[in-house]
Write a protein that holds these residues in place. Structure first.
Motif, PDB file in Angstrom:
ATOM      1  N   THR A  96     -16.963   0.742  31.218  1.00  0.00           N
ATOM      2  CA  THR A  96     -15.996   0.149  32.138  1.00  0.00           C
ATOM      3  C   THR A  96     -16.740  -0.636  33.211  1.00  0.00           C
ATOM      4  O   THR A  96     -17.881  -0.311  33.560  1.00  0.00           O
ATOM      5  CB  THR A  96     -15.143   1.236  32.815  1.00  0.00           C
ATOM      6  OG1 THR A  96     -16.017   2.180  33.462  1.00  0.00           O
ATOM      7  CG2 THR A  96     -14.289   1.968  31.794  1.00  0.00           C
ATOM      8  N   LYS A  97     -16.101  -1.648  33.733  1.00  0.00           N
ATOM      9  CA  LYS A  97     -16.718  -2.498  34.747  1.00  0.00           C
ATOM     10  C   LYS A  97     -17.060  -1.664  35.973  1.00  0.00           C
ATOM     11  O   LYS A  97     -16.236  -0.923  36.479  1.00  0.00           O
ATOM     12  CB  LYS A  97     -15.766  -3.629  35.125  1.00  0.00           C
ATOM     13  CG  LYS A  97     -16.430  -4.748  35.893  1.00  0.00           C
ATOM     14  CD  LYS A  97     -15.522  -5.947  36.000  1.00  0.00           C
ATOM     15  CE  LYS A  97     -16.250  -7.111  36.688  1.00  0.00           C
ATOM     16  NZ  LYS A  97     -15.402  -8.327  36.763  1.00  0.00           N
ATOM     17  N   GLY A  98     -18.305  -1.783  36.415  1.00  0.00           N
ATOM     18  CA  GLY A  98     -18.749  -1.019  37.564  1.00  0.00           C
ATOM     19  C   GLY A  98     -19.240   0.373  37.213  1.00  0.00           C
ATOM     20  O   GLY A  98     -19.602   1.149  38.094  1.00  0.00           O
ATOM     21  N   GLY A  99     -19.252   0.711  35.912  1.00  0.00           N
ATOM     22  CA  GLY A  99     -19.690   2.030  35.469  1.00  0.00           C
ATOM     23  C   GLY A  99     -21.184   2.061  35.187  1.00  0.00           C
ATOM     24  O   GLY A  99     -21.989   1.453  35.896  1.00  0.00           O
ATOM     25  N   LEU A 100     -21.545   2.757  34.117  1.00  0.00           N
ATOM     26  CA  LEU A 100     -22.965   2.914  33.776  1.00  0.00           C
ATOM     27  C   LEU A 100     -23.673   1.594  33.553  1.00  0.00           C
ATOM     28  O   LEU A 100     -24.832   1.414  33.938  1.00  0.00           O
ATOM     29  CB  LEU A 100     -23.104   3.776  32.517  1.00  0.00           C
ATOM     30  CG  LEU A 100     -23.002   5.297  32.666  1.00  0.00           C
ATOM     31  CD1 LEU A 100     -23.123   5.948  31.305  1.00  0.00           C
ATOM     32  CD2 LEU A 100     -24.066   5.829  33.614  1.00  0.00           C
ATOM     33  N   PHE A 101     -22.971   0.668  32.903  1.00  0.00           N
ATOM     34  CA  PHE A 101     -23.618  -0.573  32.488  1.00  0.00           C
ATOM     35  C   PHE A 101     -23.086  -1.778  33.263  1.00  0.00           C
ATOM     36  O   PHE A 101     -22.809  -2.844  32.708  1.00  0.00           O
ATOM     37  CB  PHE A 101     -23.453  -0.757  30.982  1.00  0.00           C
ATOM     38  CG  PHE A 101     -23.944   0.425  30.186  1.00  0.00           C
ATOM     39  CD1 PHE A 101     -25.270   0.801  30.235  1.00  0.00           C
ATOM     40  CD2 PHE A 101     -23.069   1.183  29.417  1.00  0.00           C
ATOM     41  CE1 PHE A 101     -25.731   1.898  29.515  1.00  0.00           C
ATOM     42  CE2 PHE A 101     -23.517   2.270  28.691  1.00  0.00           C
ATOM     43  CZ  PHE A 101     -24.856   2.623  28.751  1.00  0.00           C
ATOM     44  N   ASN A 102     -22.887  -1.572  34.548  1.00  0.00           N
ATOM     45  CA  ASN A 102     -22.572  -2.620  35.517  1.00  0.00           C
ATOM     46  C   ASN A 102     -21.292  -3.391  35.207  1.00  0.00           C
ATOM     47  O   ASN A 102     -20.221  -2.810  35.171  1.00  0.00           O
ATOM     48  CB  ASN A 102     -23.768  -3.564  35.663  1.00  0.00           C
ATOM     49  CG  ASN A 102     -24.994  -2.848  36.204  1.00  0.00           C
ATOM     50  OD1 ASN A 102     -24.872  -1.961  37.041  1.00  0.00           O
ATOM     51  ND2 ASN A 102     -26.170  -3.198  35.712  1.00  0.00           N
ATOM     52  N   ASN A 103     -21.425  -4.689  34.926  1.00  0.00           N
ATOM     53  CA  ASN A 103     -20.240  -5.546  34.896  1.00  0.00           C
ATOM     54  C   ASN A 103     -19.604  -5.709  33.516  1.00  0.00           C
ATOM     55  O   ASN A 103     -18.712  -6.530  33.340  1.00  0.00           O
ATOM     56  CB  ASN A 103     -20.596  -6.940  35.443  1.00  0.00           C
ATOM     57  CG  ASN A 103     -20.999  -6.888  36.906  1.00  0.00           C
ATOM     58  OD1 ASN A 103     -20.423  -6.118  37.676  1.00  0.00           O
ATOM     59  ND2 ASN A 103     -21.990  -7.678  37.273  1.00  0.00           N
TER      60      ASN A 103
END
Length: 252
Positions: free
Chosen positions: A105-112
């Protein structure tokens, strides 16, 4: 043969007095045989788990274990060969890992990046591939890793691949000892999508070998993965174009 399938241990309902299952329900033996005929269908197991705590407990103890054993028998035998009768993080978490791509998800583990998680019909997990994700001094550890789940044409991100895996006996692994020795920090907010345990960043700990990108067919500087306290691994990479990834495999 039938005797080996029947479960002898019975559990009382662990619900309140108002729960419908206190009025009587099928025995574990019968439920076991029903789900055996259903070939341990994960959708039906998940549905049963939602009925009440007794069924949820049965699913976690028995049904998800049989699902895992049926879906990946050799892998399960290896994971349990150290003498343990359980799997780190529980059988339900492992069952989900076998059939679910976590996405992000955006802003989660893998940023954007925002790619919804989804179920996958079938995924190959490889112990041999797992060696490529370990530093040379940790390659006596056993790690099973999936082929990347490809999500093509993701705009500026290009072709994205998600991969997942599990360590055998992670609590005794060299990877865990090295993470602790390097004082790797747990992620402050995000947790493992399979067991809800805290996560270590292998990138932050500088424990991602170049062989990992070669194995995945990915760009060297576009690979990241996490390992949770129970030894589940999840990661992301940007995949090379097909012709380039074939050359990377030859180099490996």
């Amino acid at each position: 043969m039938l005797e080996t399938m029947i479960l002898t241990k019975q559990y009382r309902c662990i619900h309140s007095s108002s729960c419908q299952c206190t009025k009587g329900h099928l025995s574990e033996d019968v439920i076991f045989l029903v789900f055996q005929q259903l070939n341990w269908n994960p959708k039906f197991i998940a549905t049963l788990s939602c009925v009440c705590k007794w069924f949820d407990d049965l699913a976690k103890r028995v049904l998800w274990k049989e699902f895992c054993r049926t879906r990946a028998p050799k892998m399960m035998l290896d994971l349990q060969s150290s003498g343990s009768h359980s799997v780190d993080g529980n059988w339900r978490a492992l069952g989900k890992l076998l059939i679910y791509c976590s996405g992000c998800t955006k802003g989660g583990l893998f940023n954007n990046i925002n790619i919804p998680g989804h179920f996958v019909y079938r995924t190959r997990f490889s112990r041999t591939s797992g060696k490529s994700f370990l530093l040379p001094q940790c390659r006596t550890d056993v790690l099973y890793v999936s082929d990347p789940c490809e999500h093509l044409d993701q705009g500026d991100e290009g072709d994205v691949g998600f991969f997942r895996g599990i360590f055998k006996s992670f609590s005794m692994s060299k990877v865990r000892k090295m993470l602790i020795k390097r004082k790797a920090q747990l992620h402050p907010t995000e947790v493992c999508p399979y067991c809800k345990a805290k996560l270590w960043s292998m990138q932050q700990a500088e424990m991602i070998p170049q062989s990992a990108s070669c194995r995945l067919g990915a760009y060297d500087d576009c690979i990241e993965y996490y390992v949770c306290l129970n030894g589940h691994m999840l990661g992301i990479c940007t995949l090379l174009p097909l012709s380039d990834s074939e050359e990377a495999s030859e180099l490996e």
